[in-house]
Design an enzyme around this catalytic site. Structure first.
Site, short mmCIF file in Angstrom:
data_model
loop_
_atom_site.label_atom_id
_atom_site.label_comp_id
_atom_site.label_asym_id
_atom_site.label_seq_id
_atom_site.Cartn_x
_atom_site.Cartn_y
_atom_site.Cartn_z
N HIS A 30 8.51 7.29 -4.56
CA HIS A 30 7.41 8.49 -4.90
C HIS A 30 7.39 8.85 -7.00
O HIS A 30 6.64 9.15 -7.02
CB HIS A 30 8.65 9.31 -4.21
CG HIS A 30 8.36 11.15 -4.44
ND1 HIS A 30 7.39 11.69 -3.15
CD2 HIS A 30 8.63 12.05 -5.37
CE1 HIS A 30 7.47 12.67 -3.84
NE2 HIS A 30 8.18 13.12 -5.14
N ARG A 57 -10.52 12.22 1.28
CA ARG A 57 -9.30 11.51 2.24
C ARG A 57 -9.18 12.09 3.46
O ARG A 57 -7.98 12.85 2.86
CB ARG A 57 -8.24 10.39 1.47
CG ARG A 57 -8.45 8.97 0.78
CD ARG A 57 -7.84 8.56 0.82
NE ARG A 57 -7.48 7.51 0.54
CZ ARG A 57 -7.81 7.02 -1.62
NH1 ARG A 57 -8.17 7.32 -2.42
NH2 ARG A 57 -7.81 5.39 -1.63
N ARG A 94 -14.57 11.23 3.94
CA ARG A 94 -14.52 10.31 5.41
C ARG A 94 -13.83 11.11 6.85
O ARG A 94 -12.60 11.76 5.97
CB ARG A 94 -13.51 9.31 4.68
CG ARG A 94 -13.45 7.75 5.35
CD ARG A 94 -11.79 7.48 4.68
NE ARG A 94 -11.17 7.49 4.69
CZ ARG A 94 -10.51 6.74 4.02
NH1 ARG A 94 -10.30 5.44 3.46
NH2 ARG A 94 -8.87 7.31 3.49
N GLU A 124 -14.56 -1.87 4.28
CA GLU A 124 -13.74 -2.64 4.69
C GLU A 124 -12.47 -3.71 5.39
O GLU A 124 -11.40 -3.69 5.23
CB GLU A 124 -12.23 -1.08 4.55
CG GLU A 124 -12.45 0.36 5.51
CD GLU A 124 -11.88 0.97 5.71
OE1 GLU A 124 -11.00 0.64 4.31
OE2 GLU A 124 -11.36 2.31 6.21
N ASN A 184 -9.16 -2.10 -1.13
CA ASN A 184 -8.14 -1.43 -0.89
C ASN A 184 -7.39 -2.54 0.68
O ASN A 184 -7.04 -3.49 0.61
CB ASN A 184 -7.43 -0.05 -0.73
CG ASN A 184 -7.15 1.18 -2.19
OD1 ASN A 184 -7.45 0.21 -3.41
ND2 ASN A 184 -7.63 1.79 -2.03
N ASP A 185 -8.25 -2.16 1.24
CA ASP A 185 -8.18 -2.40 3.01
C ASP A 185 -8.65 -3.96 3.21
O ASP A 185 -7.92 -4.74 3.76
CB ASP A 185 -8.68 -1.56 4.09
CG ASP A 185 -7.53 -0.43 4.43
OD1 ASP A 185 -6.67 -1.22 4.89
OD2 ASP A 185 -7.84 0.38 4.46
N ARG A 221 -0.90 -4.26 2.01
CA ARG A 221 -1.16 -4.24 1.01
C ARG A 221 0.06 -3.07 0.34
O ARG A 221 0.26 -2.22 -0.06
CB ARG A 221 -1.84 -2.56 0.95
CG ARG A 221 -2.32 -1.51 2.40
CD ARG A 221 -3.23 -0.54 2.40
NE ARG A 221 -3.63 0.20 1.40
CZ ARG A 221 -4.53 0.89 1.75
NH1 ARG A 221 -5.71 1.12 2.02
NH2 ARG A 221 -4.82 2.08 0.65
N CYS A 250 -15.11 2.62 -3.43
CA CYS A 250 -14.33 3.55 -3.89
C CYS A 250 -13.04 3.25 -3.38
O CYS A 250 -11.68 3.54 -3.69
CB CYS A 250 -14.15 5.03 -2.42
SG CYS A 250 -14.30 3.95 -0.87
C1 PEP Z 1 -9.87 1.53 0.87
O1 PEP Z 1 -9.07 0.89 2.16
O2 PEP Z 1 -9.99 0.87 -0.30
C2 PEP Z 1 -10.15 2.91 0.85
C3 PEP Z 1 -10.28 3.46 -0.12
O3 PEP Z 1 -9.47 4.05 1.84
P1 PEP Z 1 -7.82 3.59 1.84
O4 PEP Z 1 -7.31 3.84 0.55
O5 PEP Z 1 -7.66 5.35 1.60
O6 PEP Z 1 -7.12 3.15 2.80
MG MG Z 2 -9.07 2.14 4.20
#
Ligand code: PEP
Ligand code: MG
Length: 538
Positions: free
Chosen positions: A187, A294, A330, A429, A452-453, A463, A500
């Protein structure tokens, strides 16, 4: 000079005096009461006061740090309404004839212990919230001031900041955070980044209380903390701070300028948001659209799913505020690290690979269709696109588009306006989506790569787990290959491809993205101008 090393979780330099948040445990005396009914009334009154305080803190936090961060106070409120928690405290007052503050204190210990001994890291974290909210109740019962931390300034030091502490801080007076606990996703770290101040976490026991009042230099990039710094270190930090503010000022001059590389390639520089409160940052930093809304954040921290009208109002306001610029919504990416009790997602061994995102939506068509109807209705008020998350196959896109077609049919029958030709894209992703991107491109109007995913699934690196996070940067090659393949397949099929995930903001990759044929980058609002500068230099 003493040099400490932790984890740099928010970049930047700061010089100031260390100010420890008072971490003295709240000690409560066990007092016997004869009139337990009166004591129960006193307990209930304190609950009501605490609930009012939490409402006020929520409102304040929405303004200062945004709705996502503020939700923690709604969670605290829910904890104070929890049947088991309240029954335990009330039974103690009634059966053991003890004062309300003592009952609250024992309840705090019992419930925080219960949370901290849970396996799940998210639930473990809730122990801190139980302590925080119980201390609020105890302080009210003891007639103490709740906003003691307001006067803190300079470098704020703590075990880890509680949400209550973070919103009562005078943000203009604080120049850095240093904590014994915490990680990049804690946080405090998230708050530091949203406040744009440096933070060093995970200093463990090296951060000693006797440093209170000492001057220190914080380097939020390397994770170094210099206590009683030498003149040389201070001069170096002063220079870095001057540079940073000069850079920020220069970047401001790029607002309103086009995002075009030196050879004339136009990149759509969009922003990622989690709710309407993020829109100010989007406008302030001159983003050219919203590349990732999101939407699941609208579903979090509440007791039931938002209705069609509630969602419609939110999406509509985003579209109107962006005045014709693209807003990519999304659809619900719930599950994994984002969960809502009322959705009753059963506990899974591997939630990141479980019933999340599009998988959840295709199983809960009612929730999904309600959201699609809301997005469609909002599409009559601006430039809205729809994006499906976590796709692994063509059939998932087709099923999702079928439900979208049903929603369109219903709205037409009800004479409700919407954009019949709304753009429908997918997130890439999962490695499966990247590998099948030639096929998937036949069914999508655009691709947005969620790095990210994609990184998590390609490298098998959780992650959320800081113990393995270094593996991501060391092994980025595999992810970059999947990105090039996706960009190439998108281009061949004539659809645009963007990025993204967090990698979109990594300026060391910008040239690679552009050369790969990526035409959209969507990042946190604070990175927009830095990225525009980079693109204009390529
Ligand atoms: C990602 O997975 O890169 C993404 C943008 O979605 P989130 O981070 O919300 O899972
Ligand atoms: Mg994602």
């Amino acid at each position: 000079m003493i040099e400490l090393t932790g984890k740099g979780v928010s970049g930047g330099f700061a010089i100031g005096k260390i100010n420890f948040i008072d971490e003295k445990a709240v000690t409560v005396e066990k007092r016997r009461v004869s009139d337990t009914d009166a004591e129960l009334k006193r307990f209930d009154l304190a609950l009501k006061t605490a609930s009012g305080e939490l409402d006020a803190l929520y409102r304040e936090a929405v303004l200062s740090v945004g709705k996502g961060e503020a939700e923690i106070f709604n969670i605290h409120k829910m904890m104070l309404e929890d049947f088991d928690y309240l029954s335990f405290a009330r039974d103690m007052i009634k059966n053991e004839c003890v004062c309300a503050e003592y009952a609250a204190s024992v309840t705090k210990e019992k419930f925080s212990h219960m949370f901290s001994s849970m396996e799940d890291t998210y639930m473990k974290e809730r122990a801190k919230d139980v302590r925080d909210v119980s201390d609020r109740l105890i302080n009210i019962l003891e007639g103490k001031n709740q906003t003691e931390t307001c006067s803190l300034s300079g470098i704020v030091a703590a075990e880890d900041l509680t949400p209550s502490q973070t919103v009562t801080l005078d943000k203009k007076a604080v120049c850095a955070f240093i904590t014994r606990a915490g990680s990049k996703n804690s946080h405090t770290a998230i708050l530091a980044r949203s406040m744009n101040i440096p933070a060093v976490a995970a200093l463990k026991d090296s951060l000693r209380p006797e440093y209170n009042g000492h001057t220190a230099v914080i380097d939020g990039f390397s994770g170094k903390v210099y206590i009683d710094p030498t003149d040389e270190i201070i001069k170096k930090a002063e220079k870095e701070i001057r540079n940073e503010s000069e850079v920020a000022e220069q970047l401001r001059t790029l607002a309103g300028k086009p995002t075009v590389s030196t050879d004339g390639t136009k990149i759509n520089l969009f922003a990622n948001i989690g709710g309407l409160t993020d829109l100010e940052g989007v406008i302030e930093n001159d983003a050219e659209g919203i590349g990732l809304f999101r939407s699941e954040f609208i579903f979090l921290g509440r007791n039931s799913a938002p209705t069609e009208v509630e969602q419609f109002e939110i999406y509509k306001r985003a579209a109107q505020r962006m005045e014709g610029k693209k807003v990519i919504i999304r659809t619900l990416d719930i599950g994994a690290d984002k969960n809502a009790d009322y959705l009753n997602i059963s506990k899974e061994e591997n939630p990141a690979m479980g019933l999340r995102a599009i998988r959840f939506c295709l199983l809960h068509r009612d929730i999904f269709k309600t959201q699609l109807r809301a997005i469609l209705r909002a599409s009559a008020y601006g430039n809205i696109s729809i994006m499906f998350p976590m796709i692994i196959s063509r059939s998932e896109i087709l099923s999702a588009k079928n439900i979208l077609a049903e929603a369109k049919k219903e709205l037409s029958a009800e004479n409700i306006p919407f954009n019949e030709n709304i753009e429908v894209g997918i997130m890439i992703e999962t490695p499966a989506a990247a590998l099948l991107s030639d096929t998937l491109a036949q069914e999508a109007d655009f691709f947005s790569i969620g790095t990210n995913d994609l990184t998590q699934y390609a490298l098998a690196v959780d992650r959320q787990n800081s113990a393995v996070s270094d593996l991501c940067s060391e092994n980025i090659g595999a992810v970059l290959k999947l990105i090039s393949m996706t960009a190439l397949n998108g281009k061949k099929s004539g659809i645009w491809v963007g990025v993204c995930g967090e990698l979109a903001a990594d300026t060391s990759l910008t040239e690679f993205f552009i050369k790969s044929g990526i035409t959209e980058l969507s990042v946190s609002p604070r990175y927009i101008l830095k990225l525009r500068k980079k693109i204009r230099e390529i």
